[in-house]
Design an enzyme around this catalytic site. Structure first.
Site, short mmCIF file in Angstrom:
data_model
loop_
_atom_site.label_atom_id
_atom_site.label_comp_id
_atom_site.label_asym_id
_atom_site.label_seq_id
_atom_site.Cartn_x
_atom_site.Cartn_y
_atom_site.Cartn_z
N ARG A 167 0.93 -1.29 -0.04
CA ARG A 167 -0.08 -0.05 0.14
C ARG A 167 0.97 1.45 -0.01
O ARG A 167 2.06 1.08 0.21
CB ARG A 167 -1.00 0.00 1.05
CG ARG A 167 -0.68 -0.76 2.52
CD ARG A 167 0.57 0.13 3.28
NE ARG A 167 0.15 1.55 3.43
CZ ARG A 167 0.95 2.31 3.62
NH1 ARG A 167 2.31 2.13 3.82
NH2 ARG A 167 0.82 3.70 3.77
N GLY A 168 0.32 2.54 -0.18
CA GLY A 168 0.88 3.80 -0.32
C GLY A 168 1.12 3.90 -1.81
O GLY A 168 1.36 3.04 -2.60
N ALA A 169 0.57 5.14 -2.15
CA ALA A 169 0.52 5.48 -3.73
C ALA A 169 2.00 4.92 -4.72
O ALA A 169 1.55 4.14 -5.43
CB ALA A 169 0.58 6.76 -3.77
N ARG A 185 -7.77 -0.36 -6.57
CA ARG A 185 -7.84 0.83 -5.81
C ARG A 185 -8.26 2.09 -6.71
O ARG A 185 -7.25 2.38 -7.51
CB ARG A 185 -6.77 0.84 -5.02
CG ARG A 185 -6.64 -0.14 -3.87
CD ARG A 185 -5.62 -0.13 -2.70
NE ARG A 185 -6.31 0.83 -1.76
CZ ARG A 185 -5.63 1.42 -0.78
NH1 ARG A 185 -4.26 1.24 -0.60
NH2 ARG A 185 -6.34 2.22 0.14
N GLN A 236 -2.12 2.85 9.85
CA GLN A 236 -0.75 2.72 8.96
C GLN A 236 0.08 3.59 10.02
O GLN A 236 1.25 3.21 9.89
CB GLN A 236 -1.09 3.40 7.75
CG GLN A 236 -1.94 2.49 6.91
CD GLN A 236 -3.27 2.88 6.71
OE1 GLN A 236 -3.91 3.08 7.91
NE2 GLN A 236 -3.98 2.32 5.59
N ASP A 286 -1.96 10.75 -2.41
CA ASP A 286 -2.40 9.79 -2.94
C ASP A 286 -2.70 10.26 -4.38
O ASP A 286 -2.37 9.50 -5.42
CB ASP A 286 -3.58 8.84 -2.66
CG ASP A 286 -3.04 8.08 -1.50
OD1 ASP A 286 -3.07 8.46 -0.31
OD2 ASP A 286 -2.67 7.12 -1.85
N ASN A 319 -5.13 12.52 0.40
CA ASN A 319 -4.22 11.54 1.00
C ASN A 319 -5.25 10.91 2.19
O ASN A 319 -6.35 11.03 2.24
CB ASN A 319 -3.01 12.17 1.76
CG ASN A 319 -2.17 11.73 2.42
OD1 ASN A 319 -1.89 10.73 1.82
ND2 ASN A 319 -1.97 11.88 3.52
N LYS A 320 -4.60 10.04 3.01
CA LYS A 320 -5.43 9.25 3.79
C LYS A 320 -6.41 9.94 4.80
O LYS A 320 -5.98 11.08 5.17
CB LYS A 320 -4.53 8.30 4.85
CG LYS A 320 -4.95 7.67 6.06
CD LYS A 320 -5.84 6.50 5.65
CE LYS A 320 -5.19 5.69 4.43
NZ LYS A 320 -6.16 4.77 3.85
#
Ligand code: MRU
Length: 348
Positions: free
Chosen positions: A51-53, A94, A203, A244, A254-255
């Site tokens: 995960r993570g862009a 995603r 996270q 992201d 973003n998150k």
């Protein structure tokens, strides 16, 4: 170049497989697993094993290689139709991180050119692997470069708040927000990080603290609802987060929870920086409201890890990301330099 203390993604050519550090199991277990078919790669992205862009983009690039390998082992000739199905499957994993679509577009271009030239399947697969390796290497270089630019914004002593995980776990290596922090520490600055835990999937507490402890960067874990309090108490000097997807006007996805942190930073007059490679900028979208926001399984909110913390029938809203308006962002740190949101269009 400085290597991270762990390897988030590794291509293993002898096995024709992608090895991933399983981020669902951290920090309790440091387990690696190998993806050998397309379904495994798609599932790993969907379920946040990777995960993570930027890391999603790199994993998807290798996913294309794996998909092509699978189709070409003793089967009928490879076709453009089969190739597009591979790309589409990965693109459906995603919706928010634009690095996924950016990496797939690069892979698609190479694949389509090979198909047009009538290359044999083995050659096509090798060309796609070269492109995936290039995406990995460029990602790593970009983050080291943005770390150097960003580090200059950090005072000699700084207490930095970050949200989610934008570290080496979220990238090929090194990290974006944590890349800047790594670079600042390497430059001899006295850094202390406050990591938001980042509900619902934690996270911040599971990954950012794990990563920073490994790198011996001082870190204190706080719950998401403590950030404004820490700012009010004078415990924070600045905020750095990853992204992201950044729209052309600088609005940043973003998150979930990033927006509240940005509002709190503004209220306390603290700099709020976004660190991201230019592959995270989506110039096709004029503003943040056009960015698709992923909504995830309600059980991620009804449970805290394995433990139910809400009635099973309660209705839940679970957006994985939010949009921080450009007006709340002091600067965007990229591998091409540091820009205010208004200056972004100059690098298009
Ligand atoms: O749902 P996740 O864990 O993939 O979300 C990750 C983030 O929001 C990160 O901050 C972002 O992708 C930047 S990673 C360098």
């Amino acid at each position: 170049m400085t290597k991270s203390a762990f390897q988030t993604l590794t291509w293993i050519e002898e096995k024709r497989a992608l090895r991933l550090l399983d981020q669902r199991r951290l920090p309790n277990e440091e387990l690696f697993f190998e993806c050998r078919d397309l379904q495994q790669v798609a599932k790993a992205i969907k379920t946040l094993a990777v995960r993570g862009a930027p890391a999603i983009g790199v994993a998807a690039a290798y996913g294309v290689v794996i998909g092509v390998q699978e189709e070409t082992v003793g089967k009928d000739p490879f076709t453009a139709q089969k190739f597009n199905k591979i790309i589409d499957k990965l693109a459906a994993t995603r919706p928010t991180a634009v690095n996924l679509f950016w990496a797939l577009a690069r892979m698609k271009k190479v694949g389509e050119e090979g198909l047009r030239k009538g290359f044999a399947e083995a050659k096509l697969r090798d060309l796609l692997l070269l492109e995936a390796n290039l995406i990995y290497a460029e990602d790593d270089q970009a983050h080291h470069r943005l770390g150097k630019y960003g580090e200059k914004l950090i005072p000699a002593e700084a207490r930095i708040l970050t949200h989610c995980n934008a570290g080496a776990l979220a990238c090929a290596e090194y990290g974006t927000a944590l890349g800047v922090i790594r670079a600042a520490q390497a430059a001899g600055k006295k850094i202390k990080v406050y990591a938001d835990e980042t509900r619902p999937l934690l996270q911040g507490s599971r990954l950012t603290t794990w990563e920073l402890l490994k790198e011996k960067i001082p870190v204190t874990l706080i719950c998401d609802n403590m950030a404004a309090h820490c700012m009010a108490k004078g415990m924070i000097d600045l905020v750095i987060v990853g992204a992201d997807r950044i729209a052309a006007n600088g609005d940043t996805a973003n998150k979930i929870g990033t927006y509240s942190v940005a509002l709190a930073a503004k209220a306390h007059n603290l700099p709020f920086y976004v660190a991201a490679p230019t592959s995270t900028i989506d110039f096709s979208l004029a503003q943040g409201s056009a960015i698709p926001i992923e909504e995830r399984d309600p059980d991620e909110v009804r449970f805290f890890g394995e433990r139910a913390t809400a009635p099973s029938e309660v209705e839940v809203y679970n957006p994985a990301f939010d949009i921080t308006p450009a007006a709340l962002i002091s600067a965007i740190i990229t591998e091409k330099g540091v820009f205010t949101p208004a200056e972004l269009s100059a690098i298009h």
